[in-house]
Scaffold this motif. Structure first.
Motif, PDB file in Angstrom:
ATOM      1  N   ASN A 284       7.138  13.896 -47.335  1.00  0.00           N
ATOM      2  CA  ASN A 284       6.547  13.317 -46.122  1.00  0.00           C
ATOM      3  C   ASN A 284       7.058  14.120 -44.931  1.00  0.00           C
ATOM      4  O   ASN A 284       8.177  13.918 -44.468  1.00  0.00           O
ATOM      5  CB  ASN A 284       6.944  11.843 -46.003  1.00  0.00           C
ATOM      6  CG  ASN A 284       6.316  10.995 -47.087  1.00  0.00           C
ATOM      7  OD1 ASN A 284       5.199  11.266 -47.552  1.00  0.00           O
ATOM      8  ND2 ASN A 284       7.013   9.962 -47.507  1.00  0.00           N
ATOM      9  N   HIS A 285       6.258  15.028 -44.457  1.00  0.00           N
ATOM     10  CA  HIS A 285       6.756  15.985 -43.472  1.00  0.00           C
ATOM     11  C   HIS A 285       5.683  16.334 -42.446  1.00  0.00           C
ATOM     12  O   HIS A 285       4.517  15.967 -42.586  1.00  0.00           O
ATOM     13  CB  HIS A 285       7.203  17.269 -44.188  1.00  0.00           C
ATOM     14  CG  HIS A 285       6.071  18.089 -44.745  1.00  0.00           C
ATOM     15  ND1 HIS A 285       5.395  17.764 -45.892  1.00  0.00           N
ATOM     16  CD2 HIS A 285       5.503  19.245 -44.305  1.00  0.00           C
ATOM     17  CE1 HIS A 285       4.473  18.678 -46.147  1.00  0.00           C
ATOM     18  NE2 HIS A 285       4.505  19.582 -45.196  1.00  0.00           N
ATOM     19  N   LEU A 286       6.109  17.060 -41.434  1.00  0.00           N
ATOM     20  CA  LEU A 286       5.143  17.623 -40.489  1.00  0.00           C
ATOM     21  C   LEU A 286       5.386  19.119 -40.403  1.00  0.00           C
ATOM     22  O   LEU A 286       6.493  19.596 -40.682  1.00  0.00           O
ATOM     23  CB  LEU A 286       5.270  16.958 -39.114  1.00  0.00           C
ATOM     24  CG  LEU A 286       6.594  17.102 -38.368  1.00  0.00           C
ATOM     25  CD1 LEU A 286       6.525  18.242 -37.367  1.00  0.00           C
ATOM     26  CD2 LEU A 286       6.925  15.805 -37.641  1.00  0.00           C
TER      27      LEU A 286
ATOM     28  N   THR B 163      13.979  13.750 -43.043  1.00  0.00           N
ATOM     29  CA  THR B 163      12.545  14.031 -42.851  1.00  0.00           C
ATOM     30  C   THR B 163      12.388  15.506 -42.494  1.00  0.00           C
ATOM     31  O   THR B 163      13.025  15.995 -41.566  1.00  0.00           O
ATOM     32  CB  THR B 163      11.966  13.137 -41.734  1.00  0.00           C
ATOM     33  OG1 THR B 163      12.044  11.773 -42.154  1.00  0.00           O
ATOM     34  CG2 THR B 163      10.525  13.510 -41.430  1.00  0.00           C
ATOM     35  N   ARG B 164      11.531  16.175 -43.238  1.00  0.00           N
ATOM     36  CA  ARG B 164      11.410  17.628 -43.113  1.00  0.00           C
ATOM     37  C   ARG B 164      10.473  18.019 -41.980  1.00  0.00           C
ATOM     38  O   ARG B 164       9.395  17.456 -41.819  1.00  0.00           O
ATOM     39  CB  ARG B 164      10.892  18.208 -44.432  1.00  0.00           C
ATOM     40  CG  ARG B 164      10.811  19.733 -44.464  1.00  0.00           C
ATOM     41  CD  ARG B 164      10.680  20.224 -45.894  1.00  0.00           C
ATOM     42  NE  ARG B 164       9.462  19.783 -46.548  1.00  0.00           N
ATOM     43  CZ  ARG B 164       8.392  20.531 -46.758  1.00  0.00           C
ATOM     44  NH1 ARG B 164       8.382  21.805 -46.346  1.00  0.00           N
ATOM     45  NH2 ARG B 164       7.330  20.061 -47.381  1.00  0.00           N
ATOM     46  N   VAL B 165      10.915  18.988 -41.208  1.00  0.00           N
ATOM     47  CA  VAL B 165      10.065  19.640 -40.215  1.00  0.00           C
ATOM     48  C   VAL B 165       9.925  21.086 -40.665  1.00  0.00           C
ATOM     49  O   VAL B 165      10.899  21.845 -40.676  1.00  0.00           O
ATOM     50  CB  VAL B 165      10.669  19.563 -38.799  1.00  0.00           C
ATOM     51  CG1 VAL B 165       9.829  20.358 -37.817  1.00  0.00           C
ATOM     52  CG2 VAL B 165      10.787  18.110 -38.347  1.00  0.00           C
ATOM     53  N   GLU B 166       8.720  21.420 -41.077  1.00  0.00           N
ATOM     54  CA  GLU B 166       8.420  22.754 -41.592  1.00  0.00           C
ATOM     55  C   GLU B 166       7.942  23.598 -40.409  1.00  0.00           C
ATOM     56  O   GLU B 166       7.033  23.188 -39.692  1.00  0.00           O
ATOM     57  CB  GLU B 166       7.307  22.576 -42.637  1.00  0.00           C
ATOM     58  CG  GLU B 166       6.803  23.788 -43.329  1.00  0.00           C
ATOM     59  CD  GLU B 166       5.750  23.369 -44.382  1.00  0.00           C
ATOM     60  OE1 GLU B 166       4.766  22.701 -44.017  1.00  0.00           O
ATOM     61  OE2 GLU B 166       5.936  23.705 -45.552  1.00  0.00           O
ATOM     62  N   ILE B 167       8.568  24.727 -40.204  1.00  0.00           N
ATOM     63  CA  ILE B 167       8.127  25.640 -39.147  1.00  0.00           C
ATOM     64  C   ILE B 167       7.548  26.852 -39.852  1.00  0.00           C
ATOM     65  O   ILE B 167       8.248  27.538 -40.614  1.00  0.00           O
ATOM     66  CB  ILE B 167       9.299  25.998 -38.214  1.00  0.00           C
ATOM     67  CG1 ILE B 167       9.786  24.711 -37.533  1.00  0.00           C
ATOM     68  CG2 ILE B 167       8.873  27.041 -37.192  1.00  0.00           C
ATOM     69  CD1 ILE B 167      10.922  24.892 -36.589  1.00  0.00           C
TER      70      ILE B 167
ATOM     71  N   ILE C 127      -4.404  17.889 -43.514  1.00  0.00           N
ATOM     72  CA  ILE C 127      -3.399  17.028 -44.130  1.00  0.00           C
ATOM     73  C   ILE C 127      -3.029  17.702 -45.440  1.00  0.00           C
ATOM     74  O   ILE C 127      -3.843  18.430 -46.034  1.00  0.00           O
ATOM     75  CB  ILE C 127      -3.897  15.586 -44.357  1.00  0.00           C
ATOM     76  CG1 ILE C 127      -5.172  15.554 -45.216  1.00  0.00           C
ATOM     77  CG2 ILE C 127      -4.121  14.887 -43.019  1.00  0.00           C
ATOM     78  CD1 ILE C 127      -5.616  14.146 -45.598  1.00  0.00           C
ATOM     79  N   GLU C 128      -1.805  17.523 -45.872  1.00  0.00           N
ATOM     80  CA  GLU C 128      -1.346  18.127 -47.114  1.00  0.00           C
ATOM     81  C   GLU C 128      -1.010  17.007 -48.097  1.00  0.00           C
ATOM     82  O   GLU C 128      -0.068  16.236 -47.849  1.00  0.00           O
ATOM     83  CB  GLU C 128      -0.118  19.011 -46.858  1.00  0.00           C
ATOM     84  CG  GLU C 128       0.368  19.735 -48.102  1.00  0.00           C
ATOM     85  CD  GLU C 128       1.513  20.710 -47.823  1.00  0.00           C
ATOM     86  OE1 GLU C 128       2.145  20.617 -46.748  1.00  0.00           O
ATOM     87  OE2 GLU C 128       1.765  21.564 -48.684  1.00  0.00           O
ATOM     88  N   LEU C 129      -1.803  16.905 -49.138  1.00  0.00           N
ATOM     89  CA  LEU C 129      -1.533  15.898 -50.165  1.00  0.00           C
ATOM     90  C   LEU C 129      -0.377  16.410 -51.005  1.00  0.00           C
ATOM     91  O   LEU C 129      -0.464  17.483 -51.606  1.00  0.00           O
ATOM     92  CB  LEU C 129      -2.768  15.669 -51.043  1.00  0.00           C
ATOM     93  CG  LEU C 129      -4.095  15.389 -50.328  1.00  0.00           C
ATOM     94  CD1 LEU C 129      -5.203  15.106 -51.360  1.00  0.00           C
ATOM     95  CD2 LEU C 129      -3.978  14.241 -49.342  1.00  0.00           C
TER      96      LEU C 129
ATOM     97  N   SER D 278       0.256  21.901 -37.194  1.00  0.00           N
ATOM     98  CA  SER D 278      -0.908  22.347 -37.985  1.00  0.00           C
ATOM     99  C   SER D 278      -1.242  21.398 -39.115  1.00  0.00           C
ATOM    100  O   SER D 278      -2.399  21.318 -39.533  1.00  0.00           O
ATOM    101  CB  SER D 278      -0.667  23.750 -38.541  1.00  0.00           C
ATOM    102  OG  SER D 278       0.446  23.749 -39.413  1.00  0.00           O
ATOM    103  N   HIS D 279      -0.240  20.707 -39.648  1.00  0.00           N
ATOM    104  CA  HIS D 279      -0.562  19.704 -40.663  1.00  0.00           C
ATOM    105  C   HIS D 279       0.530  18.650 -40.788  1.00  0.00           C
ATOM    106  O   HIS D 279       1.649  18.834 -40.304  1.00  0.00           O
ATOM    107  CB  HIS D 279      -0.859  20.343 -42.023  1.00  0.00           C
ATOM    108  CG  HIS D 279       0.296  20.978 -42.729  1.00  0.00           C
ATOM    109  ND1 HIS D 279       0.522  22.334 -42.735  1.00  0.00           N
ATOM    110  CD2 HIS D 279       1.296  20.439 -43.483  1.00  0.00           C
ATOM    111  CE1 HIS D 279       1.589  22.600 -43.465  1.00  0.00           C
ATOM    112  NE2 HIS D 279       2.088  21.474 -43.936  1.00  0.00           N
ATOM    113  N   ILE D 280       0.132  17.596 -41.441  1.00  0.00           N
ATOM    114  CA  ILE D 280       1.062  16.527 -41.826  1.00  0.00           C
ATOM    115  C   ILE D 280       0.941  16.384 -43.337  1.00  0.00           C
ATOM    116  O   ILE D 280      -0.173  16.361 -43.877  1.00  0.00           O
ATOM    117  CB  ILE D 280       0.689  15.207 -41.126  1.00  0.00           C
ATOM    118  CG1 ILE D 280       0.962  15.313 -39.630  1.00  0.00           C
ATOM    119  CG2 ILE D 280       1.446  14.038 -41.733  1.00  0.00           C
ATOM    120  CD1 ILE D 280       0.365  14.181 -38.840  1.00  0.00           C
TER     121      ILE D 280
HETATM  122 FE   FE2 Z   1       3.580  21.497 -45.449  1.00  0.00          FE
END
Ligand code: FE2
Length: 307
Positions: free
Chosen positions: A226-228, A275-279, A208-210, A159-161
């Motif tokens: 810096n994540h997805l 590196t974070r992966v947000e679920i 995108i998430e600033l 859904s975003h980066i």
């Molecule tokens: Fe996020």
């Protein structure tokens, strides 16, 4: 179509931007990170692009037909982990001409990428590299539509980066003023400050998430920012699914389910690089949207000590 400016310069019309196409990260251990996405998160890897020395230039893990995570070997130990991110347009060459006319820092001509996509790079005013891609019939990506979509996937959509932004005004000038993104939400843990701003692609759904910050970030901070984000219908179900699998040894401890400031439940995982992966749930916990923050956007101040 072109637009005449008040000084008589012709600006071509901006082509559509219809989605976030991929996130590309460097890693210190390519095989480990590939296992993280494939064995643990359940994705398939339709493309592995070799380099000139017989190694791997990058591996492409497929989230869905139009979205990928690209995994690159690091160029040097401890380097920044975000390589670039990509958005999909309906006409890459027209976008290149548009960005050139707008005075942007664009790479050479539009070329055919390793996966058959038309592409070029533009560097945003804060130095983040944004790749512009166009999926054309006959490309390896389009030929793979409908394939490599495992039932094991923890999420069907990125859904975003999110990426670090040093100067929010410059970011707005580029992403909103030139590329046509629109702000949909802003927030942060401190109500008096804005730490995150979501900008939606102009002709699509993804954002995108600033990620704003004040102090010089540590490598762990950078890996968090810096994540997805992988979107799910029920993060509890995703958590139970992952509990039945083995995360490769060496990844930082995950952060268990919590309710975010945006009122959506989220679970945070980390690759071996941090590196974070947000679920994250697609909907808020009660269907009520979280209000946008009225705080002041954070600004990087080099004099502020890092954490
Ligand atoms: Fe996020």
């Amino acid at each position: 179509m072109v637009v005449m400016t008040n000084v008589g310069v012709q600006i071509p019309a901006r082509p559509k931007i219809i989605g976030v196409a991929h996130a590309a990260f460097f890693t210190k251990d390519v095989d480990h990170t590939r296992r993280f996405f494939k064995e643990y998160l359940g994705y398939e890897e339709p493309f592995v692009v070799p380099d000139e020395k017989g190694g791997i230039a990058f591996a492409a893990v497929k989230i869905n037909d139009r979205q990928y995570v690209e995994i690159y070997p690091e160029c040097r130990p401890g380097s920044g982990r975000l390589c670039h991110f990509a958005v999909e347009t309906d006409d890459a060459e027209a976008m290149r001409r548009y960005l050139l006319a707008m005075g942007c820092c664009v790479s050479g001509p539009t070329t055919v990428g390793s996966l058959g996509e038309m592409n070029f790079f533009v560097t945003d005013p804060n130095g983040t590299i944004c790749k512009i891609v166009e999926y054309r019939p006959g490309s390896r990506i389009v030929e793979d539509f409908g394939n490599h979509l495992s039932d094991r996937r923890v999420s069907l959509r990125m859904s975003h980066i999110g990426f670090m932004v040093e100067d929010v005004d410059k970011a707005f000038d580029f992403y909103v003023g030139i590329l046509g993104f629109r702000e949909v939400w802003r927030g942060g843990p401190d109500p008096s400050k804005v730490a995150w701003i979501h900008l939606q692609v102009p002709e699509g759904e993804e954002t995108i998430e600033l990620m704003l910050y004040e102090a010089e970030p540590s490598q762990a901070d950078a890996g968090h920012m810096n994540h997805l984000c992988l979107e799910v219908e029920d993060v509890g179900e995703a958590d139970r699914l992952l509990a039945g699998r083995t995360c490769p040894d060496g990844c930082p401890e995950p952060v268990s389910i919590k309710l975010g400031i945006n009122r959506k439940r989220q679970l945070n995982l980390f690759s071996i690089d941090g590196t974070r992966v947000e679920i994250m749930d697609r909907r808020t916990i009660d269907g009520v949207s979280a209000p946008s923050s009225e705080g002041v956007p954070m600004r990087y101040r080099p004099s502020v000590g890092g954490s």
